[in-house]
Design a protein around this motif. Structure first.
Motif, PDB file in Angstrom:
ATOM      1  N   HIS A  82       0.865   3.700  -4.877  1.00 47.51           N
ATOM      2  CA  HIS A  82       0.888   2.621  -3.895  1.00 47.51           C
ATOM      3  C   HIS A  82       1.567   3.086  -2.610  1.00 47.51           C
ATOM      4  O   HIS A  82       2.237   4.124  -2.583  1.00 47.51           O
ATOM      5  CB  HIS A  82       1.580   1.376  -4.474  1.00 47.51           C
ATOM      6  N   LEU A  83       1.391   2.322  -1.548  1.00 50.86           N
ATOM      7  CA  LEU A  83       1.898   2.699  -0.232  1.00 50.86           C
ATOM      8  C   LEU A  83       3.385   2.402  -0.100  1.00 50.86           C
ATOM      9  O   LEU A  83       3.849   1.309  -0.405  1.00 50.86           O
ATOM     10  CB  LEU A  83       1.123   1.931   0.852  1.00 50.86           C
ATOM     11  N   ALA A  84       4.120   3.401   0.387  1.00 58.87           N
ATOM     12  CA  ALA A  84       5.556   3.266   0.610  1.00 58.87           C
ATOM     13  C   ALA A  84       5.883   3.708   2.028  1.00 58.87           C
ATOM     14  O   ALA A  84       5.012   4.101   2.793  1.00 58.87           O
ATOM     15  CB  ALA A  84       6.325   4.105  -0.416  1.00 58.87           C
ATOM     16  N   GLY A  85       7.149   3.635   2.371  1.00 62.58           N
ATOM     17  CA  GLY A  85       7.573   4.002   3.710  1.00 62.58           C
ATOM     18  C   GLY A  85       7.550   2.797   4.644  1.00 62.58           C
ATOM     19  O   GLY A  85       7.397   1.645   4.213  1.00 62.58           O
ATOM     20  N   ASP A  86       7.710   3.064   5.936  1.00 65.35           N
ATOM     21  CA  ASP A  86       7.755   1.998   6.930  1.00 65.35           C
ATOM     22  C   ASP A  86       6.542   1.078   6.842  1.00 65.35           C
ATOM     23  O   ASP A  86       6.663  -0.145   6.877  1.00 65.35           O
ATOM     24  CB  ASP A  86       7.841   2.632   8.321  1.00 65.35           C
ATOM     25  N   LEU A  87       5.342   1.667   6.708  1.00 66.02           N
ATOM     26  CA  LEU A  87       4.141   0.838   6.675  1.00 66.02           C
ATOM     27  C   LEU A  87       4.024   0.051   5.376  1.00 66.02           C
ATOM     28  O   LEU A  87       3.508  -1.071   5.358  1.00 66.02           O
ATOM     29  CB  LEU A  87       2.893   1.692   6.890  1.00 66.02           C
ATOM     30  N   GLY A  88       4.504   0.623   4.270  1.00 66.62           N
ATOM     31  CA  GLY A  88       4.492  -0.102   3.003  1.00 66.62           C
ATOM     32  C   GLY A  88       5.402  -1.324   3.049  1.00 66.62           C
ATOM     33  O   GLY A  88       5.041  -2.411   2.574  1.00 66.62           O
ATOM     34  N   VAL A  89       6.580  -1.154   3.635  1.00 67.40           N
ATOM     35  CA  VAL A  89       7.515  -2.274   3.774  1.00 67.40           C
ATOM     36  C   VAL A  89       6.948  -3.303   4.743  1.00 67.40           C
ATOM     37  O   VAL A  89       7.031  -4.517   4.510  1.00 67.40           O
ATOM     38  CB  VAL A  89       8.892  -1.758   4.262  1.00 67.40           C
ATOM     39  N   GLN A  90       6.354  -2.821   5.847  1.00 64.81           N
ATOM     40  CA  GLN A  90       5.743  -3.734   6.814  1.00 64.81           C
ATOM     41  C   GLN A  90       4.640  -4.574   6.174  1.00 64.81           C
ATOM     42  O   GLN A  90       4.519  -5.775   6.443  1.00 64.81           O
ATOM     43  CB  GLN A  90       5.156  -2.937   7.979  1.00 64.81           C
ATOM     44  N   MET A  91       3.850  -3.958   5.310  1.00 66.77           N
ATOM     45  CA  MET A  91       2.763  -4.676   4.661  1.00 66.77           C
ATOM     46  C   MET A  91       3.295  -5.821   3.801  1.00 66.77           C
ATOM     47  O   MET A  91       2.793  -6.948   3.866  1.00 66.77           O
ATOM     48  CB  MET A  91       1.914  -3.724   3.816  1.00 66.77           C
ATOM     49  N   LEU A  92       4.319  -5.554   2.992  1.00 74.81           N
ATOM     50  CA  LEU A  92       4.867  -6.607   2.137  1.00 74.81           C
ATOM     51  C   LEU A  92       5.532  -7.688   2.975  1.00 74.81           C
ATOM     52  O   LEU A  92       5.412  -8.879   2.669  1.00 74.81           O
ATOM     53  CB  LEU A  92       5.857  -6.019   1.128  1.00 74.81           C
ATOM     54  N   ASP A  93       6.245  -7.312   4.034  1.00 74.61           N
ATOM     55  CA  ASP A  93       6.850  -8.298   4.930  1.00 74.61           C
ATOM     56  C   ASP A  93       5.781  -9.238   5.484  1.00 74.61           C
ATOM     57  O   ASP A  93       5.959 -10.457   5.519  1.00 74.61           O
ATOM     58  CB  ASP A  93       7.558  -7.599   6.101  1.00 74.61           C
ATOM     59  N   SER A  94       4.660  -8.647   5.929  1.00 76.13           N
ATOM     60  CA  SER A  94       3.578  -9.449   6.488  1.00 76.13           C
ATOM     61  C   SER A  94       2.958 -10.365   5.439  1.00 76.13           C
ATOM     62  O   SER A  94       2.639 -11.529   5.722  1.00 76.13           O
ATOM     63  CB  SER A  94       2.505  -8.524   7.074  1.00 76.13           C
ATOM     64  N   MET A  95       2.805  -9.854   4.226  1.00 77.14           N
ATOM     65  CA  MET A  95       2.220 -10.663   3.160  1.00 77.14           C
ATOM     66  C   MET A  95       3.099 -11.869   2.841  1.00 77.14           C
ATOM     67  O   MET A  95       2.595 -12.957   2.557  1.00 77.14           O
ATOM     68  CB  MET A  95       1.999  -9.806   1.908  1.00 77.14           C
ATOM     69  N   ARG A  96       4.412 -11.689   2.910  1.00 75.90           N
ATOM     70  CA  ARG A  96       5.314 -12.821   2.695  1.00 75.90           C
ATOM     71  C   ARG A  96       5.192 -13.837   3.835  1.00 75.90           C
ATOM     72  O   ARG A  96       5.119 -15.039   3.609  1.00 75.90           O
ATOM     73  CB  ARG A  96       6.764 -12.339   2.573  1.00 75.90           C
TER      74      ARG A  96
END
Length: 234
Positions: free
Chosen positions: A116-130
């Motif tokens: 699965h995607l990690a790093g800045d973009l991975g965190v950004q993705m989950l933040d956006s999904m929330r």
């Protein structure tokens, strides 16, 4: 006599620098040969063989034979999760590598964490999904909402009802070592990363042991459109 899991045994396996380097090289989910792992660890093939035997006996890696070659991979995403957590602890405690190398910024920006995607973009993705209310999260527990299921089907052609797995949750919070916040793991996280690859939005660095994920220009634009904050996609 104390009962329960033997944490010290697992810690001793991970604690050796050469074994830690080999395990880290396998965190991209791909299988590598003993020679490739020896190179990643900076040790001789003979020494690598001894370390691999210990890791296999300890249940952290498993072999896979194909033709004349013998490959090794992590036994599951839970092993990768432990390694990612330890990397985060090492980062917080100030135990960093002296020579970071030219790929360090790329590794922090986007990398694979098992599948699965990690790093800045991975965190950004989950933040956006929330923020979009696609998932609801309470500490480490994450649940895909009805709106989230519709979003996945329409935007990425992912059928969330097909993601159930007997040994793995659909959604899971994985603590990101570089961002020290959560990114999305579980079968959904794996499905999203797989879809990015299928659509040619992103690709893993082909170098053995590399965890860097490179987004294409189209992929960057589509990622920004789906998960917001275009200013962070440069």
């Amino acid at each position: 006599m104390k009962a329960g899991p033997d944490i010290a045994m697992v810690a001793s396996l991970v604690g050796d620098p050469a074994r830690a380097n080999m395990l880290t090289a396998l965190m991209d989910g791909r299988a590598l040969t003993a020679s490739e792992l020896a190179h990643q660890a900076g040790i001789t093939p003979q020494t690598a063989s001894s370390h691999l035997s210990k890791l296999e006996a300890g249940g952290l890696i498993e072999p896979e034979k194909q033709g004349r070659h013998r490959y090794y991979r992590l036994t599951g995403p839970d092993v990768a999760g432990v390694l990612e957590g330890l990397a985060g602890l090492a980062e917080r405690a100030g135990h960093t590598r002296v020579r970071t190398g030219p790929k360090e910024p790329a590794l922090r920006r986007a990398r694979i964490c098992y599948d699965h995607l990690a790093g800045d973009l991975g965190v950004q993705m989950l933040d956006s999904m929330r923020k979009q209310k696609l998932v609801r999260q309470t500490k480490q527990a994450i649940e895909l909402t009805g709106e989230g299921k519709r979003f996945m089907a329409e935007a990425l052609q992912i059928d969330a009802d097909m993601l159930a797995h007997p040994r793995r949750p659909v959604c899971k919070a994985c603590l990101d070592w570089s961002e020290r916040r959560h990114h999305l793991a579980g079968t959904l996280g794996a499905a999203v990363m797989n879809r990015f690859t299928e659509l040619n939005w992103a690709a893993r660095d082909p170098a053995p042991g590399s965890r860097v994920v490179n987004f294409t220009r189209t992929g960057e634009k589509r990622f920004a459109a789906l998960f917001g904050n275009e200013q962070r996609i440069t």
